[in-house]
Design an enzyme around this catalytic site. Structure first.
Site, PDB file in Angstrom:
ATOM      1  N   HIS A   1       5.852  -0.910  -2.689  1.00  0.00           N
ATOM      2  CA  HIS A   1       5.421  -0.187  -3.896  1.00  0.00           C
ATOM      3  C   HIS A   1       5.516   1.318  -3.724  1.00  0.00           C
ATOM      4  O   HIS A   1       4.870   2.070  -4.456  1.00  0.00           O
ATOM      5  CB  HIS A   1       3.984  -0.593  -4.256  1.00  0.00           C
ATOM      6  CG  HIS A   1       3.895  -2.028  -4.729  1.00  0.00           C
ATOM      7  ND1 HIS A   1       2.704  -2.710  -4.833  1.00  0.00           N
ATOM      8  CD2 HIS A   1       4.852  -2.916  -5.103  1.00  0.00           C
ATOM      9  CE1 HIS A   1       2.944  -3.939  -5.264  1.00  0.00           C
ATOM     10  NE2 HIS A   1       4.244  -4.092  -5.419  1.00  0.00           N
TER      11      HIS A   1
ATOM     12  N   ASN B   1      -8.657 -12.578   4.643  1.00  0.00           N
ATOM     13  CA  ASN B   1      -9.289 -12.050   3.438  1.00  0.00           C
ATOM     14  C   ASN B   1     -10.728 -12.560   3.417  1.00  0.00           C
ATOM     15  O   ASN B   1     -10.949 -13.728   3.723  1.00  0.00           O
ATOM     16  CB  ASN B   1      -8.519 -12.575   2.208  1.00  0.00           C
ATOM     17  CG  ASN B   1      -8.823 -11.799   0.957  1.00  0.00           C
ATOM     18  OD1 ASN B   1      -9.982 -11.485   0.677  1.00  0.00           O
ATOM     19  ND2 ASN B   1      -7.798 -11.481   0.190  1.00  0.00           N
ATOM     20  N   PRO B   2     -11.704 -11.702   3.052  1.00  0.00           N
ATOM     21  CA  PRO B   2     -13.091 -12.204   3.013  1.00  0.00           C
ATOM     22  C   PRO B   2     -13.292 -13.315   1.978  1.00  0.00           C
ATOM     23  O   PRO B   2     -14.207 -14.118   2.092  1.00  0.00           O
ATOM     24  CB  PRO B   2     -13.911 -10.963   2.620  1.00  0.00           C
ATOM     25  CG  PRO B   2     -13.039  -9.799   2.867  1.00  0.00           C
ATOM     26  CD  PRO B   2     -11.635 -10.280   2.722  1.00  0.00           C
TER      27      PRO B   2
ATOM     28  N   CYS C   1      16.879  15.317 -11.436  1.00  0.00           N
ATOM     29  CA  CYS C   1      18.047  15.191 -10.534  1.00  0.00           C
ATOM     30  C   CYS C   1      17.916  14.029  -9.564  1.00  0.00           C
ATOM     31  O   CYS C   1      18.855  13.711  -8.832  1.00  0.00           O
ATOM     32  CB  CYS C   1      18.229  16.498  -9.753  1.00  0.00           C
ATOM     33  SG  CYS C   1      16.950  16.826  -8.512  1.00  0.00           S
TER      34      CYS C   1
ATOM     35  N   ASN D   1       0.823  -1.202   0.000  1.00  0.00           N
ATOM     36  CA  ASN D   1       0.000   0.000   0.000  1.00  0.00           C
ATOM     37  C   ASN D   1       0.860   1.256   0.000  1.00  0.00           C
ATOM     38  O   ASN D   1       1.960   1.271   0.546  1.00  0.00           O
ATOM     39  CB  ASN D   1      -0.940   0.005   1.204  1.00  0.00           C
ATOM     40  CG  ASN D   1      -1.911  -1.157   1.174  1.00  0.00           C
ATOM     41  OD1 ASN D   1      -2.098  -1.798   0.128  1.00  0.00           O
ATOM     42  ND2 ASN D   1      -2.500  -1.476   2.316  1.00  0.00           N
ATOM     43  N   VAL D   2       0.316   2.290  -0.618  1.00  0.00           N
ATOM     44  CA  VAL D   2       1.061   3.554  -0.767  1.00  0.00           C
ATOM     45  C   VAL D   2       0.355   4.701  -0.045  1.00  0.00           C
ATOM     46  O   VAL D   2       0.791   5.837  -0.128  1.00  0.00           O
ATOM     47  CB  VAL D   2       1.212   3.883  -2.273  1.00  0.00           C
ATOM     48  CG1 VAL D   2       2.058   2.815  -2.970  1.00  0.00           C
ATOM     49  CG2 VAL D   2      -0.144   4.018  -2.986  1.00  0.00           C
ATOM     50  N   ASP D   3      -0.752   4.365   0.678  1.00  0.00           N
ATOM     51  CA  ASP D   3      -1.627   5.405   1.243  1.00  0.00           C
ATOM     52  C   ASP D   3      -1.106   6.023   2.536  1.00  0.00           C
ATOM     53  O   ASP D   3      -1.619   7.053   2.976  1.00  0.00           O
ATOM     54  CB  ASP D   3      -3.057   4.858   1.442  1.00  0.00           C
ATOM     55  CG  ASP D   3      -3.109   3.582   2.298  1.00  0.00           C
ATOM     56  OD1 ASP D   3      -3.969   2.730   2.037  1.00  0.00           O
ATOM     57  OD2 ASP D   3      -2.275   3.427   3.227  1.00  0.00           O
TER      58      ASP D   3
HETATM   59  N1  APR Z   1     -10.206  -7.004   4.681  1.00  0.00           N
HETATM   60  C1  APR Z   1      -9.327  -7.872   4.132  1.00  0.00           C
HETATM   61  N2  APR Z   1      -9.217  -8.087   2.802  1.00  0.00           N
HETATM   62  C2  APR Z   1     -10.044  -7.381   2.001  1.00  0.00           C
HETATM   63  C3  APR Z   1     -11.002  -6.467   2.496  1.00  0.00           C
HETATM   64  C4  APR Z   1     -11.051  -6.287   3.896  1.00  0.00           C
HETATM   65  N3  APR Z   1     -11.924  -5.430   4.452  1.00  0.00           N
HETATM   66  N4  APR Z   1     -11.674  -5.935   1.429  1.00  0.00           N
HETATM   67  C5  APR Z   1     -11.145  -6.510   0.317  1.00  0.00           C
HETATM   68  N5  APR Z   1     -10.192  -7.381   0.660  1.00  0.00           N
HETATM   69  C6  APR Z   1      -9.348  -8.201  -0.204  1.00  0.00           C
HETATM   70  C7  APR Z   1      -9.954  -8.585  -1.525  1.00  0.00           C
HETATM   71  O1  APR Z   1     -10.696  -9.788  -1.394  1.00  0.00           O
HETATM   72  C8  APR Z   1      -8.695  -8.786  -2.388  1.00  0.00           C
HETATM   73  O2  APR Z   1      -8.238 -10.120  -2.283  1.00  0.00           O
HETATM   74  O3  APR Z   1      -8.219  -7.397  -0.530  1.00  0.00           O
HETATM   75  C9  APR Z   1      -7.668  -7.846  -1.766  1.00  0.00           C
HETATM   76  C10 APR Z   1      -7.365  -6.615  -2.613  1.00  0.00           C
HETATM   77  O4  APR Z   1      -6.768  -7.073  -3.802  1.00  0.00           O
HETATM   78  P1  APR Z   1      -6.275  -5.999  -4.883  1.00  0.00           P
HETATM   79  O5  APR Z   1      -7.362  -5.019  -5.123  1.00  0.00           O
HETATM   80  O6  APR Z   1      -5.713  -6.775  -6.030  1.00  0.00           O
HETATM   81  O7  APR Z   1      -5.110  -5.200  -4.135  1.00  0.00           O
HETATM   82  P2  APR Z   1      -3.621  -5.670  -3.903  1.00  0.00           P
HETATM   83  O8  APR Z   1      -3.538  -7.140  -3.669  1.00  0.00           O
HETATM   84  O9  APR Z   1      -3.060  -4.790  -2.862  1.00  0.00           O
HETATM   85  O10 APR Z   1      -2.934  -5.306  -5.302  1.00  0.00           O
HETATM   86  C11 APR Z   1      -1.533  -5.507  -5.399  1.00  0.00           C
HETATM   87  O11 APR Z   1      -1.556  -4.359  -7.514  1.00  0.00           O
HETATM   88  O12 APR Z   1      -2.392  -2.634  -8.802  1.00  0.00           O
HETATM   89  C12 APR Z   1      -1.305  -3.060  -8.070  1.00  0.00           C
HETATM   90  O13 APR Z   1       0.281  -1.663  -7.060  1.00  0.00           O
HETATM   91  C13 APR Z   1      -1.031  -2.133  -6.912  1.00  0.00           C
HETATM   92  O14 APR Z   1      -0.128  -2.682  -4.728  1.00  0.00           O
HETATM   93  C14 APR Z   1      -1.145  -3.008  -5.678  1.00  0.00           C
HETATM   94  C15 APR Z   1      -0.950  -4.407  -6.236  1.00  0.00           C
END
Ligand code: APR
Length: 253
Positions: free
Chosen positions: A121, A216-217, A132, A104-106
């Site tokens: 990331h 993860n849900p 530079c 995450n970048v937030d």
């Molecule tokens: N709690 C836990 N998991 C959750 C929740 C929650 N409240 N809500 C959603 N999720 C899960 C989803 O089921 C999914 O598996 O979080 C995951 C999010 O997946 P992505 O949207 O693909 O995000 P991420 O895995 O962080 O993506 C990886 O992809 O686009 C690039 O650079 C970006 O860092 C990012 C990378």
């Protein structure tokens, strides 16, 4: 094994003192109100990542790319860390050997108090000069004018994030990989486990003998290899897990 209740083994490991690695993705910020990338109505549903998250996209239209990142900065500035972020910080606060490796970048993990972390990331809050190379933190929620320029040399600044087709920061990734090899307990929280090489870390944890817990849900491509899958939102599952292990959270709500 998918469950909503942690196993006695997991609670025991969390009560222990062995090294812990936490790997997080966008799902850990979902309960703060920040959309994930690949869920329904996710960020990549509304926009093609190849249009905003590659070096070529930036070279072609820096102002368009900057509008995308400036909007994400503005949104991240308006939300708060949720109990999942605070739970991760609370595990670190136990004083055991700990590392957080986030995709995450937030900046929400940092705002929740996480200190022992690597940003795989990069960060929305860091800007890097394309001329530079100077990189610095800029916490302003809105940048103007876009694209911003370097105060030192006048070059165009880019977001300090890792785009597709770019390598991850080597030192940070090596640190996360070593932690994955040495961890007794690994949490994989809120990631689809689809984007490499970040998604290889959980497999390193498994192959190194760690107990790897996915929170993860839904199930992901990694779920079958996890030692345990806790099905639910991280902001609910992690605080409940810490409560079961008797680990205090200063900011659960
Ligand atoms: N709690 C836990 N998991 C959750 C929740 C929650 N409240 N809500 C959603 N999720 C899960 C989803 O089921 C999914 O598996 O979080 C995951 C999010 O997946 P992505 O949207 O693909 O995000 P991420 O895995 O962080 O993506 C990886 O992809 O686009 C690039 O650079 C970006 O860092 C990012 C990378």
């Amino acid at each position: 094994m998918t469950s909503i209740v942690p196993s006695a083994r997991l609670v025991g490991l969390l009560q222990g003192r062995g090294p812990v690695l936490v790997l997080t993705g966008a799902g850990v910020s979902q309960e703060s109100g920040i959309a994930t990338f690949r869920d329904a109505s996710g960020i990549w549903e509304g926009i093609d990542p190849m249009q905003v998250a590659t070096p070529r996209a930036f070279a072609a239209d820096p102002e368009f790319v900057w509008r995308f990142y400036d909007a994400r900065r503005a949104q991240a500035a308006t939300v708060e860390p949720n109990p999942a972020h605070h739970a991760v910080a609370a595990i670190e606060a136990t004083g055991r050997t700990f590392l957080l490796a986030t995709q995450n970048v937030d900046g929400l993990h940092e705002r929740a108090g996480s200190r022992s972390l690597v940003r795989l990331h990069g960060s929305l809050w860091r800007l890097r000069c394309t001329r530079c190379g100077d990189e610095h933190e800029d916490l302003r929620p809105k940048l103007a004018p876009l694209p911003p320029h370097c105060a030192a040399c006048g070059g165009m600044l880019r977001p300090g994030v890792v785009w597709f087709e770019e390598p991850l920061p080597m030192i940070e990734f090596a640190r996360a990989e070593r932690a994955a090899r040495e961890a007794e307990l690994v949490f994989v929280v809120g990631t689809s486990s689809l984007v490499y090489p970040a998604a290889s870390l959980q497999t390193v944890g498994v192959s190194s003998g760690g107990y790897v817990v996915e929170i993860n849900p839904v199930r992901t491509p990694f779920s079958d290899d996890a030692s345990e899958h806790l099905s639910g939102p991280a902001g609910v599952v992690l605080p409940a897990l810490l409560k079961a292990a008797g680990i205090p959270m200063d900011r659960a709500a």
